[in-house]
Design a protein around this motif. Sequence first.
Motif, PDB file in Angstrom:
ATOM      1  N   UNK A 284     -20.586  60.544 115.357  1.00  0.00           N
ATOM      2  CA  UNK A 284     -20.402  59.103 115.165  1.00  0.00           C
ATOM      3  C   UNK A 284     -20.024  58.430 116.476  1.00  0.00           C
ATOM      4  N   UNK A 285     -20.658  57.307 116.740  1.00  0.00           N
ATOM      5  CA  UNK A 285     -20.257  56.427 117.831  1.00  0.00           C
ATOM      6  C   UNK A 285     -19.819  55.108 117.241  1.00  0.00           C
ATOM      7  N   UNK A 286     -18.626  54.650 117.590  1.00  0.00           N
ATOM      8  CA  UNK A 286     -18.069  53.430 116.989  1.00  0.00           C
ATOM      9  C   UNK A 286     -17.813  52.387 118.056  1.00  0.00           C
ATOM     10  N   UNK A 287     -18.403  51.211 117.881  1.00  0.00           N
ATOM     11  CA  UNK A 287     -18.186  50.089 118.799  1.00  0.00           C
ATOM     12  C   UNK A 287     -17.074  49.206 118.256  1.00  0.00           C
ATOM     13  N   UNK A 288     -16.260  48.675 119.129  1.00  0.00           N
ATOM     14  CA  UNK A 288     -15.131  47.848 118.691  1.00  0.00           C
ATOM     15  C   UNK A 288     -15.561  46.448 118.278  1.00  0.00           C
ATOM     16  N   UNK A 289     -16.672  45.965 118.816  1.00  0.00           N
ATOM     17  CA  UNK A 289     -17.101  44.606 118.479  1.00  0.00           C
ATOM     18  C   UNK A 289     -18.104  44.594 117.333  1.00  0.00           C
ATOM     19  N   UNK A 290     -19.340  44.978 117.587  1.00  0.00           N
ATOM     20  CA  UNK A 290     -20.350  44.873 116.542  1.00  0.00           C
ATOM     21  C   UNK A 290     -20.563  43.419 116.149  1.00  0.00           C
ATOM     22  N   UNK A 343     -14.051  49.624 124.960  1.00  0.00           N
ATOM     23  CA  UNK A 343     -14.430  50.807 124.197  1.00  0.00           C
ATOM     24  C   UNK A 343     -13.169  51.483 123.682  1.00  0.00           C
ATOM     25  N   UNK A 344     -13.337  52.352 122.677  1.00  0.00           N
ATOM     26  CA  UNK A 344     -12.191  53.124 122.192  1.00  0.00           C
ATOM     27  C   UNK A 344     -11.585  53.950 123.324  1.00  0.00           C
ATOM     28  N   UNK A 345     -12.457  54.445 124.219  1.00  0.00           N
ATOM     29  CA  UNK A 345     -11.970  55.273 125.318  1.00  0.00           C
ATOM     30  C   UNK A 345     -11.383  54.450 126.458  1.00  0.00           C
ATOM     31  N   UNK A 346     -11.669  53.148 126.498  1.00  0.00           N
ATOM     32  CA  UNK A 346     -11.141  52.300 127.574  1.00  0.00           C
ATOM     33  C   UNK A 346     -11.212  50.837 127.133  1.00  0.00           C
ATOM     34  N   UNK A 347     -10.113  50.330 126.601  1.00  0.00           N
ATOM     35  CA  UNK A 347     -10.093  48.954 126.088  1.00  0.00           C
ATOM     36  C   UNK A 347      -9.991  47.909 127.197  1.00  0.00           C
ATOM     37  N   UNK A 348      -9.888  48.350 128.458  1.00  0.00           N
ATOM     38  CA  UNK A 348      -9.810  47.389 129.570  1.00  0.00           C
ATOM     39  C   UNK A 348     -11.186  46.888 129.994  1.00  0.00           C
ATOM     40  N   UNK A 349     -12.253  47.545 129.519  1.00  0.00           N
ATOM     41  CA  UNK A 349     -13.614  47.113 129.845  1.00  0.00           C
ATOM     42  C   UNK A 349     -13.868  45.748 129.215  1.00  0.00           C
TER      43      UNK A 349
END
Length: 454
Positions: A284-290, A343-349
């Motif tokens: 699964x890949x999950x995007x925070x926005x969508x 991203x889940x791995x880096x919310x500063x992007x």
Amino acid sequence: MSSSNPILSVGIDIGTTSISIAVLDINKLCICKTYTLPYNCDIPNTYCDLREQDPDLIYKNVQILLAEVNEEFPHISSIGVTGQMHGILYIDKKGNAVSPLINWQDKRGDRLFEDTVSYCSKIFEITGEAVPSGYGLATLFYDHHNDRVPENAYSFCSIMDYVAIKLTGSTTPVIHSSVANSFGLFDLKKCCFKTDKINMLGINIPHIPQVTDDYLITGYYGTAAVSVAIGDNQASYLGSVKDIDNSILVNIGTGSQISAVTDTLEVNNDLEIRPLVKDKYIVCGAALCGGSAYALLEKFFRSYIRSAKNDTSSQYDIINELAKDAYINKIPALTVNTLFKGKRSDTSITGSILGITDTNFTPGALALGFINGICRELYEYAEGMVNNKTTVVASGNAVQRIEIFKDVISDMFSLPVRVTSGCEEAATGTALFSALTAGYLEDIHALSKYINYN
């Protein structure tokens, strides 16, 4: 059971703001009816980073909706439960809630453990594993160090496990691997919590829940067999995909996800392996926005209209039509990076809008660019998933309401796209899982007979 009674399987989906139920007729291969009950079970607090809900009020709402179902369909054969993952509540030895539900939106794990280190960062420092805020083990770690674990807490579980306990009169939950994995610090290969790493964090809870990856009946609600609760991502997959071995599921709602069945447990850092059912996993890949990225665009246009005309009405119909016109007329879309929440791995992007010229800076090119950007983010997750897959299944409110999403997804993946009927996929999936668990369906591939596409 009398032979005159139909075999009816009920699926309960406990969302963050509503409960949905689907009733399936197993012999007639159809959904008899779906029910939805919106609710607000949030517990107000003075801290904006805490997200807590009342589990007993949630269960009361389940009872209200289930009573309505029972009135119309009195002969229920099996019941499945799914719902919002990651969050936990504490229970005592009798299976009663002794805390609020601390749900997936909770951010206490991002608070500072030390001067420059958050609780989640400290978990990684100690265990070498990332556990995001909102995940059960991050909540446990924070609560342990701040004396927030109730004295009479015996164990913990998800909200759907709690509802299953209450329906069956049980006292101790058995948690499905699809739910347990969502808490963090879970061993996929051994199908158990990593108790050594939990102990390294100093977490002291008397009973770590038992975990199963099997098709398990946990008890009975009247004469209806209640199956072990499963995660909503997994339930949605089971309720959406006809050919689980050869399909990719793209779901675009407020957030967005892309999922596919996998045989490997090795993936890159931006992807996550989750248990599906026994011996099967999904990547699964999950995007925070969508879809929330598109909502951001609508809010932008609405604020302009409000300023110009004092009109507060929705602008979705207009921007949907503009995007459709741009697509049909092959107007080059702007290049929109929809990582507005990172991203889940880096919310500063952060996100961006690129490729603007003096001829293409139009609302239509911008709207189409947002749709492309939402789909592109999922496509980039899909590298390694697409191999040998023959179909994309698209679901979610955004796909149902904005018709060119299907076309853009098909163009991007170079695969045919099937759109789900939009009929409570998670509730349907858990109803099918419970029918399989209770022995009314022969195997997981039999679920396909109940899935319909528009």
